[in-house]
Structures are given as structure tokens and as C-alpha cells.
Scaffold this motif. Structure first.
Motif, PDB file in Angstrom:
ATOM      1  N   ASN A   1       0.854  -1.184   0.000  1.00 43.23           N
ATOM      2  CA  ASN A   1       0.000   0.000   0.000  1.00 43.23           C
ATOM      3  C   ASN A   1       0.888   1.231   0.000  1.00 43.23           C
ATOM      4  O   ASN A   1       1.737   1.371   0.873  1.00 43.23           O
ATOM      5  N   GLU A   2       0.702   2.115  -0.994  1.00 41.77           N
ATOM      6  CA  GLU A   2       1.560   3.293  -1.107  1.00 41.77           C
ATOM      7  C   GLU A   2       0.748   4.569  -1.103  1.00 41.77           C
ATOM      8  O   GLU A   2      -0.405   4.592  -1.524  1.00 41.77           O
TER       9      GLU A   2
ATOM     10  N   ARG B   1     -10.788   0.382   2.497  1.00 45.22           N
ATOM     11  CA  ARG B   1     -10.728  -0.943   3.100  1.00 45.22           C
ATOM     12  C   ARG B   1     -11.469  -1.962   2.251  1.00 45.22           C
ATOM     13  O   ARG B   1     -11.160  -3.143   2.268  1.00 45.22           O
ATOM     14  N   GLY B   2     -12.463  -1.501   1.464  1.00 47.61           N
ATOM     15  CA  GLY B   2     -13.160  -2.394   0.556  1.00 47.61           C
ATOM     16  C   GLY B   2     -12.221  -3.003  -0.460  1.00 47.61           C
ATOM     17  O   GLY B   2     -12.387  -4.162  -0.862  1.00 47.61           O
ATOM     18  N   ASP B   3     -11.212  -2.242  -0.891  1.00 46.42           N
ATOM     19  CA  ASP B   3     -10.220  -2.780  -1.822  1.00 46.42           C
ATOM     20  C   ASP B   3      -9.388  -3.875  -1.169  1.00 46.42           C
ATOM     21  O   ASP B   3      -9.028  -4.863  -1.811  1.00 46.42           O
ATOM     22  N   LEU B   4      -9.066  -3.697   0.099  1.00 42.47           N
ATOM     23  CA  LEU B   4      -8.309  -4.715   0.812  1.00 42.47           C
ATOM     24  C   LEU B   4      -9.122  -6.000   0.901  1.00 42.47           C
ATOM     25  O   LEU B   4      -8.597  -7.100   0.675  1.00 42.47           O
ATOM     26  N   VAL B   5     -10.403  -5.873   1.229  1.00 46.07           N
ATOM     27  CA  VAL B   5     -11.283  -7.041   1.287  1.00 46.07           C
ATOM     28  C   VAL B   5     -11.348  -7.726  -0.074  1.00 46.07           C
ATOM     29  O   VAL B   5     -11.276  -8.954  -0.183  1.00 46.07           O
ATOM     30  N   ARG B   6     -11.463  -6.916  -1.132  1.00 46.44           N
ATOM     31  CA  ARG B   6     -11.528  -7.474  -2.480  1.00 46.44           C
ATOM     32  C   ARG B   6     -10.259  -8.234  -2.840  1.00 46.44           C
ATOM     33  O   ARG B   6     -10.319  -9.365  -3.360  1.00 46.44           O
ATOM     34  N   ILE B   7      -9.107  -7.634  -2.564  1.00 44.63           N
ATOM     35  CA  ILE B   7      -7.838  -8.277  -2.907  1.00 44.63           C
ATOM     36  C   ILE B   7      -7.648  -9.562  -2.116  1.00 44.63           C
ATOM     37  O   ILE B   7      -7.240 -10.596  -2.662  1.00 44.63           O
ATOM     38  N   LEU B   8      -7.943  -9.527  -0.825  1.00 39.42           N
ATOM     39  CA  LEU B   8      -7.829 -10.742  -0.016  1.00 39.42           C
ATOM     40  C   LEU B   8      -8.773 -11.820  -0.523  1.00 39.42           C
ATOM     41  O   LEU B   8      -8.426 -13.014  -0.547  1.00 39.42           O
ATOM     42  N   GLY B   9      -9.973 -11.394  -0.957  1.00 38.31           N
ATOM     43  CA  GLY B   9     -10.916 -12.360  -1.519  1.00 38.31           C
ATOM     44  C   GLY B   9     -10.393 -12.976  -2.801  1.00 38.31           C
ATOM     45  O   GLY B   9     -10.514 -14.195  -3.019  1.00 38.31           O
TER      46      GLY B   9
END
Length: 331
Positions: free
Chosen positions: A45-46, A77-85
Motif C-alpha cells: 500500500n503506497e 478498506r473495501g479494496d483490501l477485502v476485495r484483494i484478499l478475496g
């Protein structure tokens, strides 16, 4: 189920945090290059529009995902959830092979919303287990950063392990005073000195260090919705060019920036295409401390582009862009 108990299928996750320039990417390189036999998915994350840290990572077989949204928090944080998914789906289908995840946050991130994700999202909580929050603290600049930036305090407060970097550049009595301050802020996190990322992996991986009960004691609303804002006067300036740069001019520019704006330069880093040089030139700095090294050679099929990021307070953006443009060869 106890949130701190790991299921057989849950992937352990390490959150690597620390203020700008503390040495997170150096530590991550150390982890990736170690002969530990484990496959690691890395989420970068940058802060800013251009990704630099991904270029500074060792070129390993790991799955590296870059998030350039600014910070892993709030709507991002939705992007983090998406990437982890997506990582979970790839692992289940056999397209991806990894046994753990490391999330390196931007130096301006509050780690609370990142950690929160693993408890408030049902699918993420089912597939991942938060193992620990590792915080790297810069011994040279920490006193000032802790005094001026709430995020730096949060990073220390949430840490399960604190790694103290750059102690060789600071007076021993100041280091001792800093350790006392850190222990007062977070008495439960062991403190270890780390030199250019050299630390025992058993001290930072698979340590089951994150304890939800302890976190709720310091932040009772941890599991509730968290809002977060960066300080309005901190901005990222990004400069990219496909024209080669003149070595003398770019060095003069950096020296002037350090001289006149060093106190307000929180972090600056870049990968440069210097005219006449067949290797990438990498510079990194915090305030008035800057290092310059040679990176990998430019490949024949690789676009020779310079990419630079400056993160600071009240920087003269237009003047900087004009000065950088004048560093190009042929101008």
C-alpha cells in the motif's frame, strides 16, 4: 470461537507498519529473500499515484499486489477485502500458491482499520488469521514523529513487536530514552534493534502475537466503524518522465530540497534513469538523511522511465515540478 485461535485452513497474516522511511521495505526484502521455504503473498500500500516500493522489492516468486489508493482505511478498506478475496479464490482454484500474507501499509496509515478487517468481515475472518502487527520505528526521527503525527503513535500502540531501526545513526542515550518512551506507550510489545532488516524471522512470523482482548483495552471501539483522515497539509508529489536525467542537475535539486525543506520532507524516494548509466539509480530519504544506490541494470525491453515520489508538508509543488523538468537531458 476465540478470535485468536487459528483454524487449520486459515492463512496467517502479518501487518508490517511504521512511519515513513522507517525501513519497512528493507525488512520486507529481508523476509522475501530468506530461505524459509514458504510462499508469501504481499500486499503493498503506497501513498500517492505512482508505486515505487514494488520496484524496490526483490524480484521473487511471491504474489505482489500494489494498492495506490493512499491508505488502507475507510472506503479503501473495501479494496483490501476485495484483494484478499481474490487471493483466496486463486489459492482455492490452484492458480495461486501461498501460505501466508504480508501487508505493508503506507507510513501514514493507522493500522487499526487494517487489523479491523480481519474481524468485521465474515469471509475474511474465515479464511485469514491475523498473526501480528510488526512496527518498525526510526531511531533517528521517532521522537519528532511521535510528537507530531497521531499515526506514528497508533503504529506503536497497536504493535505486537517493535523493531528499532537506524540505531547506529543515533546517540546511545537517545536510543535508550526512545526505548523508555516506547515501553511506556506499549508495554506488551518486545523491542528489538534491527539493522537493514536483519532480524530473526521467528521473532516476526508465526508468533500469534495479535490479541483482540488487549486491543479492545486500548481502543474499545475497535470493532466499530472507524473514520480516518490524513493531516490536510501532508501531500504526495509524483514526478515521472521517460527522458533521461542529468546526474549533476538532479543531485543539485535534491541537495537544495534537503537544505531548504528537509524538516518538512517526511519521505522521498525514486528510481532514476540517469543519462549514460546502464543501472537504475535508487535514492531514498527521510528529512535530511538520504541514501543513493545502484539498482538492477536496465533491461533491453524495459522502458527507461524515472519515477519519483515526495511526501511532505507544505511543499512548493509547482516549483518542484518545474525544477525537475529542467533536470532532463536536452532541456
Amino acid at each position: 470461537m476465540n478470535a485468536n485461535l487459528k483454524t487449520n485452513s486459515a492463512v496467517p497474516v502479518t501487518i508490517l507498519t511504521g512511519f515513513l522511511g522507517a525501513g519497512k521495505t528493507t525488512l520486507l526484502n529481508r523476509i522475501l529473500s530468506e530461505d524459509h521455504g514458504k510462499r508469501i503473498a504481499v500486499i503493498e500500500n503506497e501513498f500517492g499515484e505512482a508505486g515505487i516500493d514494488n520496484e524496490l522489492l526483490v524480484q521473487a516468486d511471491e504474489q505482489i499486489v500494489t494498492m495506490n489508493n493512499g491508505c488502507i482505511c475507510c472506503t479503501v478498506r473495501g479494496d483490501l477485502v476485495r484483494i484478499l478475496g481474490e487471493l483466496s479464490d486463486g489459492r482455492e482454484s490452484g492458480e495461486l500458491q501461498f501460505e501466508r500474507v504480508i501487508i505493508e501499509t503506507t507510513g501514514l496509515a493507522d493500522p487499526a482499520p487494517v487489523a479491523q478487517t480481519f474481524f468485521v468481515d465474515e469471509n475474511i475472518a474465515e479464511n485469514y488469521q491475523l498473526d501480528a502487527i510488526i512496527t518498525v520505528v526510526d531511531a533517528v526521527h521517532a521522537h519528532r514523529q511521535l510528537a507530531e503525527h497521531h499515526e506514528a503513535q497508533e503504529q506503536v500502540g497497536f504493535a505486537d513487536r517493535i523493531l528499532l531501526s537506524k540505531t547506529d545513526l543515533q546517540e546511545p542515550e537517545i536510543v535508550l530514552d526512545l526505548e523508555t518512551r516506547l515501553r511506556a506507550m506499549n508495554p506488551r510489545a518486545p523491542i528489538k534493534h534491527v539493522h537493514f532488516g536483519q532480524t530473526e524471522l521467528r521473532d516476526i512470523l508465526d508468533i500469534d502475537g495479535f490479541n483482540l482482548d488487549d486491543i479492545l483495552k486500548i481502543e474499545p471501539d475497535f470493532l466499530e466503524d472507524i473514520s480516518h483522515e490524513h493531516e490536510d497539509d501532508i501531500r504526495a508529489l509524483v514526478y515521472q518522465t521517460d527522458r533521461p536525467l542529468d546526474a549533476a542537475r538532479i543531485l543539485a535539486f535534491l541537495n537544495i530540497m534537503i537544505r531548504d525543506y528537509g524538516n518538512d520532507l517526511l519521505r522521498y524516494k525514486g528510481i532514476l534513469n540517469i543519462a549514460g548509466c546502464e543501472q537504475k539509480v535508487i535514492y531514498q530519504g527521510v528529512h535530511m538523511l538520504m541514501t543513493e544506490t545502484f539498482g538492477n541494470p536496465w533491461q533491453a525491453d524495459e522502458a527507461r522511465e524515472s519515477s519519483m515520489v515526495f511526501i511532505g508538508r507544505n511543499l512548493p509543488k509547482e516549483d518542484m515540478l518545474e525544477a525537475l523538468a529542467s533536470c532532463r537531458v536536452g532541456v
